[in-house]
Motif scaffolding. Structure first.
Motif, PDB file in Angstrom:
ATOM      1  N   GLY A 119      57.338 -75.109  20.364  1.00 51.40           N
ATOM      2  CA  GLY A 119      56.690 -74.364  19.288  1.00 51.40           C
ATOM      3  C   GLY A 119      56.902 -72.865  19.409  1.00 51.40           C
ATOM      4  O   GLY A 119      57.042 -72.166  18.402  1.00 51.40           O
ATOM      5  N   ALA A 120      56.942 -72.357  20.645  1.00 52.51           N
ATOM      6  CA  ALA A 120      57.171 -70.920  20.843  1.00 52.51           C
ATOM      7  C   ALA A 120      58.584 -70.522  20.410  1.00 52.51           C
ATOM      8  O   ALA A 120      58.772 -69.504  19.739  1.00 52.51           O
ATOM      9  CB  ALA A 120      56.950 -70.550  22.308  1.00 52.51           C
ATOM     10  N   VAL A 121      59.581 -71.318  20.794  1.00 52.82           N
ATOM     11  CA  VAL A 121      60.957 -71.026  20.382  1.00 52.82           C
ATOM     12  C   VAL A 121      61.067 -71.061  18.863  1.00 52.82           C
ATOM     13  O   VAL A 121      61.727 -70.217  18.235  1.00 52.82           O
ATOM     14  CB  VAL A 121      61.937 -72.024  21.028  1.00 52.82           C
ATOM     15  N   LEU A 122      60.396 -72.037  18.258  1.00 51.37           N
ATOM     16  CA  LEU A 122      60.386 -72.135  16.801  1.00 51.37           C
ATOM     17  C   LEU A 122      59.736 -70.894  16.189  1.00 51.37           C
ATOM     18  O   LEU A 122      60.218 -70.346  15.183  1.00 51.37           O
ATOM     19  CB  LEU A 122      59.625 -73.400  16.398  1.00 51.37           C
ATOM     20  N   PHE A 145      57.841 -80.438  16.290  1.00 51.92           N
ATOM     21  CA  PHE A 145      58.418 -79.112  16.518  1.00 51.92           C
ATOM     22  C   PHE A 145      59.911 -79.201  16.847  1.00 51.92           C
ATOM     23  O   PHE A 145      60.687 -78.324  16.446  1.00 51.92           O
ATOM     24  CB  PHE A 145      57.689 -78.414  17.668  1.00 51.92           C
ATOM     25  N   THR A 146      60.329 -80.227  17.566  1.00 50.73           N
ATOM     26  CA  THR A 146      61.753 -80.377  17.898  1.00 50.73           C
ATOM     27  C   THR A 146      62.588 -80.579  16.640  1.00 50.73           C
ATOM     28  O   THR A 146      63.669 -79.979  16.496  1.00 50.73           O
ATOM     29  CB  THR A 146      61.945 -81.564  18.861  1.00 50.73           C
ATOM     30  N   GLY A 188      65.467 -77.958  15.095  1.00 52.83           N
ATOM     31  CA  GLY A 188      66.818 -78.340  14.699  1.00 52.83           C
ATOM     32  C   GLY A 188      67.183 -77.798  13.323  1.00 52.83           C
ATOM     33  O   GLY A 188      68.296 -77.287  13.117  1.00 52.83           O
ATOM     34  N   VAL A 189      66.247 -77.898  12.373  1.00 54.90           N
ATOM     35  CA  VAL A 189      66.498 -77.368  11.027  1.00 54.90           C
ATOM     36  C   VAL A 189      66.666 -75.851  11.072  1.00 54.90           C
ATOM     37  O   VAL A 189      67.558 -75.288  10.414  1.00 54.90           O
ATOM     38  CB  VAL A 189      65.342 -77.759  10.079  1.00 54.90           C
ATOM     39  N   LEU A 190      65.825 -75.173  11.855  1.00 54.64           N
ATOM     40  CA  LEU A 190      65.909 -73.715  11.948  1.00 54.64           C
ATOM     41  C   LEU A 190      67.243 -73.273  12.549  1.00 54.64           C
ATOM     42  O   LEU A 190      67.867 -72.317  12.064  1.00 54.64           O
ATOM     43  CB  LEU A 190      64.753 -73.191  12.797  1.00 54.64           C
ATOM     44  N   LEU A 243      69.994 -70.871  10.845  1.00 55.46           N
ATOM     45  CA  LEU A 243      70.411 -69.613  11.466  1.00 55.46           C
ATOM     46  C   LEU A 243      71.927 -69.497  11.540  1.00 55.46           C
ATOM     47  O   LEU A 243      72.486 -68.396  11.456  1.00 55.46           O
ATOM     48  CB  LEU A 243      69.808 -69.493  12.868  1.00 55.46           C
ATOM     49  N   ARG A 244      72.601 -70.619  11.714  1.00 50.49           N
ATOM     50  CA  ARG A 244      74.059 -70.597  11.791  1.00 50.49           C
ATOM     51  C   ARG A 244      74.685 -70.149  10.475  1.00 50.49           C
ATOM     52  O   ARG A 244      75.851 -69.735  10.454  1.00 50.49           O
ATOM     53  CB  ARG A 244      74.589 -71.977  12.174  1.00 50.49           C
ATOM     54  N   GLN A 245      73.941 -70.222   9.388  1.00 41.65           N
ATOM     55  CA  GLN A 245      74.456 -69.821   8.079  1.00 41.65           C
ATOM     56  C   GLN A 245      74.200 -68.346   7.781  1.00 41.65           C
ATOM     57  O   GLN A 245      74.574 -67.867   6.713  1.00 41.65           O
ATOM     58  CB  GLN A 245      73.815 -70.692   6.985  1.00 41.65           C
TER      59      GLN A 245
END
Length: 450
Positions: A142-145, A202-203, A207-209, A213-215
């Motif tokens: 959750g923190a990384v997210l 959260f995992t 993955g969606v985030l 971000l890659r875009q």
């Protein structure tokens, strides 16, 4: 008297509503978590409640880092330094993730002495241990997210974080009853199932985030070492006081839990549910503390103090009107809300008392939270830290302790409400004084330039 321009209201609404929806869904599923756990019995609910201060500790560190991310990147963008903003984004994502991982490992290794110190008895410690491992994993993911959300907010995108908060909340809600209570012949995981549901949700959101971000072109892979040397000091100048400010609530929560623990297991269970309800009821305030600082940071970077005044006046009006109205409604509905959340009759009675005393006071608590968040964005991190310290250790905890000595759970509710009201009034006074000083500096600068 200056009137707020309708376009400013519309912009603030457009920036805030996605975060408000996301925060409501995110905190709502945490409240539903506690409601599901309450069906397991008073002991599991009390065990979960003892973990709240440690969970708030992790959240405090991640929010402090997120504040620094949003402030520095939004200021860089406001000053036209897009390349630096990309380097900062990469640095804080990696460094923040490693820091939270180290904190989670430390909390796992020292869990038993910590929970004993909080007042957990030997009968609850095995239950807490089974829950705490997956809960720490969920906290790290959750923190990384959250760091990813901060990066998007710094670039003015509040829609994707809001949508992902809703998505992860829905996934968690779908997994909660399955993993807690089981299905068919499988009896489920009980209390740890709630933590595993959150970790899985959260995992998937992370993955969606990462895919989104890659875009974008918001991250950099070159020049990071030089940027780290240049930006570590200003980053810590914001993140350090911000983290200390954010770490004060977990410390206060630990002390408050210890005070409440003296009143018995049902009081701890009711206090845990009230804490969950508090965060849900503050959803608009929390959304504003996420959407407003990047906007203020860009104004600060551009030297637009007049716009800063308009934004803060509008945001404060929204907070007071919303929180006061919601608090009064929930106080009137307290018996029904308590019946919905708690299964034990004794917990219901004590939770209803807490709702009646606490919820209306969140109008002024919300003002204090808004001022602290804005102060970090406006280059006043030390003042924000002082305000957080005064709110908790001068206003809230002394009033809470006096209330407990005077009248048990009812006294705690009244004492905490008085502390919240004092904190809001003091924070607004300090903010007004700081803004007045900034206005004098601005006027002097204009005179000199002329």
């Amino acid at each position: 008297m200056n009137r707020t321009h309708p376009s400013l209201q519309r912009q603030l609404w457009q920036q805030t509503w996605p975060m408000a929806l996301g925060v409501f869904s995110l905190l709502g599923f945490q409240l539903v978590d506690s409601a599901f756990i309450a069906r397991l019995g008073t002991a599991p609910l009390a065990a979960q409640s003892f973990t709240f201060p440690m969970a708030f500790l992790i959240i405090g560190v991640q929010v402090g880092i997120g504040i620094a991310i949003a402030a520095l990147i939004s200021r860089a963008l406001g000053a036209g330094e897009e390349a630096r903003a990309r380097r900062l984004g990469s640095l804080v994502l990696v460094g923040g993730s490693l820091l939270i991982a180290a904190l989670c490992i430390a909390l796992w290794l020292w869990q038993m002495p910590i929970f004993r110190q909080l007042g957990a008895d030997d009968s609850l410690l095995p239950l807490i241990r089974r829950y705490w491992g997956p809960q720490l994993l969920a906290a790290w993911v959750g923190a990384v997210l959250y760091f990813g959300y901060s990066l998007f907010r710094a670039h003015g995108d509040t829609r994707l974080p809001g949508k992902l908060m809703v998505l992860t909340s829905l996934i968690n809600l779908a997994l909660d009853p399955l993993l807690i209570f089981g299905l068919g012949d499988w009896s489920g995981l009980g209390l740890p199932g709630a933590a595993w549901a959150t970790a899985l949700a959260f995992t998937l959101g992370l993955g969606v985030l990462a895919w989104r971000l890659r875009q974008t072109d918001w991250l950099a892979t070159v020049g990071l070492i030089d940027e780290a040397r240049t930006s570590t000091r200003p980053f810590m100048g914001i993140a350090g006081p911000a983290m200390i400010s954010q770490l004060m609530p977990p410390l206060a929560a630990m002390l408050a839990t210890a005070i409440v623990a003296d009143l018995g297991e049902t009081a701890v269970a009711a206090w845990g549910l009230a804490s969950r309800l508090e965060t849900v009821s503050l959803m608009v305030v929390l959304a504003l503390t996420m959407s407003l600082p990047p906007w203020l940071g860009r104004c600060y970077g551009g030297g637009d103090w007049q716009q800063i005044r308009r934004l803060m006046t509008l945001a404060t009006k929204v907070v007071v009107i919303w929180q006061l109205g919601l608090g009064v409604v929930l106080a009137l509905l307290a018996p029904w809300v308590a019946s919905l959340l708690a299964g034990n009759p004794d917990v219901r009675v004590e939770l209803a008392m807490l709702i009646c005393g606490l919820l209306p006071s969140y109008a002024l608590l919300g003002v204090c939270m808004l001022v602290v968040s804005a102060s970090n964005a406006l280059g006043w991190p030390l003042r924000a830290m002082v305000m957080s310290c005064v709110r908790l250790f001068v206003c809230y905890l002394p009033c809470l302790w006096l209330g407990a000595q005077w009248g048990g759970v009812l006294g705690i509710a009244i004492g905490a409400a008085v502390g919240n009201a004092l904190a809001g009034a003091l924070a607004w006074g300090l903010y007004s004084r700081s803004l007045g000083n900034a206005g004098k500096v601005e006027a002097n600068t204009v005179c000199i330039s002329k």
